[in-house]
Write a protein that holds these residues in place. Sequence first.
Motif, PDB file in Angstrom:
ATOM      1  N   LYS A  19       0.835  -1.211   0.000  1.00 41.97           N
ATOM      2  CA  LYS A  19       0.000   0.000   0.000  1.00 41.97           C
ATOM      3  C   LYS A  19       0.867   1.258   0.000  1.00 41.97           C
ATOM      4  N   PHE A  20       1.937   1.226   0.782  1.00 42.77           N
ATOM      5  CA  PHE A  20       2.827   2.383   0.857  1.00 42.77           C
ATOM      6  C   PHE A  20       3.473   2.641  -0.504  1.00 42.77           C
ATOM      7  N   LEU A  21       3.943   1.590  -1.162  1.00 44.80           N
ATOM      8  CA  LEU A  21       4.553   1.758  -2.483  1.00 44.80           C
ATOM      9  C   LEU A  21       3.551   2.318  -3.487  1.00 44.80           C
ATOM     10  N   ALA A  22       2.307   1.880  -3.386  1.00 40.31           N
ATOM     11  CA  ALA A  22       1.269   2.402  -4.281  1.00 40.31           C
ATOM     12  C   ALA A  22       1.050   3.897  -4.038  1.00 40.31           C
ATOM     13  N   SER A  23       1.107   4.325  -2.777  1.00 34.97           N
ATOM     14  CA  SER A  23       0.867   5.740  -2.478  1.00 34.97           C
ATOM     15  C   SER A  23       2.004   6.642  -2.957  1.00 34.97           C
ATOM     16  N   VAL A  24       3.230   6.134  -3.023  1.00 39.52           N
ATOM     17  CA  VAL A  24       4.354   6.971  -3.455  1.00 39.52           C
ATOM     18  C   VAL A  24       4.595   6.912  -4.966  1.00 39.52           C
ATOM     19  N   ALA A  34      11.349   6.332  -0.459  1.00 43.97           N
ATOM     20  CA  ALA A  34      10.202   5.589   0.079  1.00 43.97           C
ATOM     21  C   ALA A  34      10.667   4.418   0.935  1.00 43.97           C
ATOM     22  N   ARG A  35      11.653   3.695   0.462  1.00 41.74           N
ATOM     23  CA  ARG A  35      12.165   2.557   1.247  1.00 41.74           C
ATOM     24  C   ARG A  35      12.742   3.018   2.570  1.00 41.74           C
ATOM     25  N   LYS A  36      13.443   4.139   2.566  1.00 48.93           N
ATOM     26  CA  LYS A  36      14.013   4.666   3.808  1.00 48.93           C
ATOM     27  C   LYS A  36      12.922   5.109   4.777  1.00 48.93           C
ATOM     28  N   ILE A  37      11.905   5.768   4.261  1.00 48.76           N
ATOM     29  CA  ILE A  37      10.798   6.205   5.121  1.00 48.76           C
ATOM     30  C   ILE A  37      10.103   4.995   5.721  1.00 48.76           C
ATOM     31  N   GLN A  64      -2.138   8.691   3.355  1.00 49.99           N
ATOM     32  CA  GLN A  64      -3.084   9.778   3.111  1.00 49.99           C
ATOM     33  C   GLN A  64      -2.353  11.105   2.891  1.00 49.99           C
ATOM     34  N   ILE A  65      -1.316  11.330   3.682  1.00 47.27           N
ATOM     35  CA  ILE A  65      -0.515  12.542   3.533  1.00 47.27           C
ATOM     36  C   ILE A  65       0.115  12.577   2.144  1.00 47.27           C
ATOM     37  N   ILE A  66       0.683  11.452   1.744  1.00 42.71           N
ATOM     38  CA  ILE A  66       1.347  11.374   0.438  1.00 42.71           C
ATOM     39  C   ILE A  66       0.331  11.559  -0.683  1.00 42.71           C
ATOM     40  N   SER A  67      -0.829  10.944  -0.546  1.00 42.52           N
ATOM     41  CA  SER A  67      -1.865  11.067  -1.577  1.00 42.52           C
ATOM     42  C   SER A  67      -2.331  12.506  -1.740  1.00 42.52           C
ATOM     43  N   LYS A  68      -2.405  13.241  -0.653  1.00 45.37           N
ATOM     44  CA  LYS A  68      -2.825  14.643  -0.704  1.00 45.37           C
ATOM     45  C   LYS A  68      -1.692  15.560  -1.155  1.00 45.37           C
TER      46      LYS A  68
END
Length: 139
Positions: A19-24, A34-37, A64-68
């Motif tokens: 999910k995180f990879l999809a958001s970035v 992204a991997r570091k975060i 959500q933050i990244i998506s916005k």
Amino acid sequence: DISERYGLSLRNTTKDYVKFLASVKGTNLEGVKARKIFDSIAKSSASMGLSAEETSGTLRALNQIISKGKVQAEELRGQLGDRLPGAFNIMARAMGVSTAELDKMLQSGKVMADDVLPKFAIELEKTFGADKTNRIKQI
């Protein structure tokens, strides 16, 4: 690898990572940043003893933050702050501003996700001592 190093649930960590990879995807955070975060969030969560649900909630707030594209007070104070103790102060330190200044910046929409999340991840690790940790065993 992250699951094993930090004693996290493989199933939950994998779902959260996908999910995180999809958001970035398509942002300036895609790739190494992204991997570091993600690693910083996972490591810090494990060092604080957060549950799988709390860790997932933390990552959901970041998604959500990244998506916005920008940090809003709702995610920082509410969703992130409910799961990560001191999230607001950590964000202010990461940006090199006071909490009052951060509050004003959030109100005016000037806190961009691409700029601040890598710094937030580093400051999060420092705050909870996870920056000196390579492996965490959960009991």
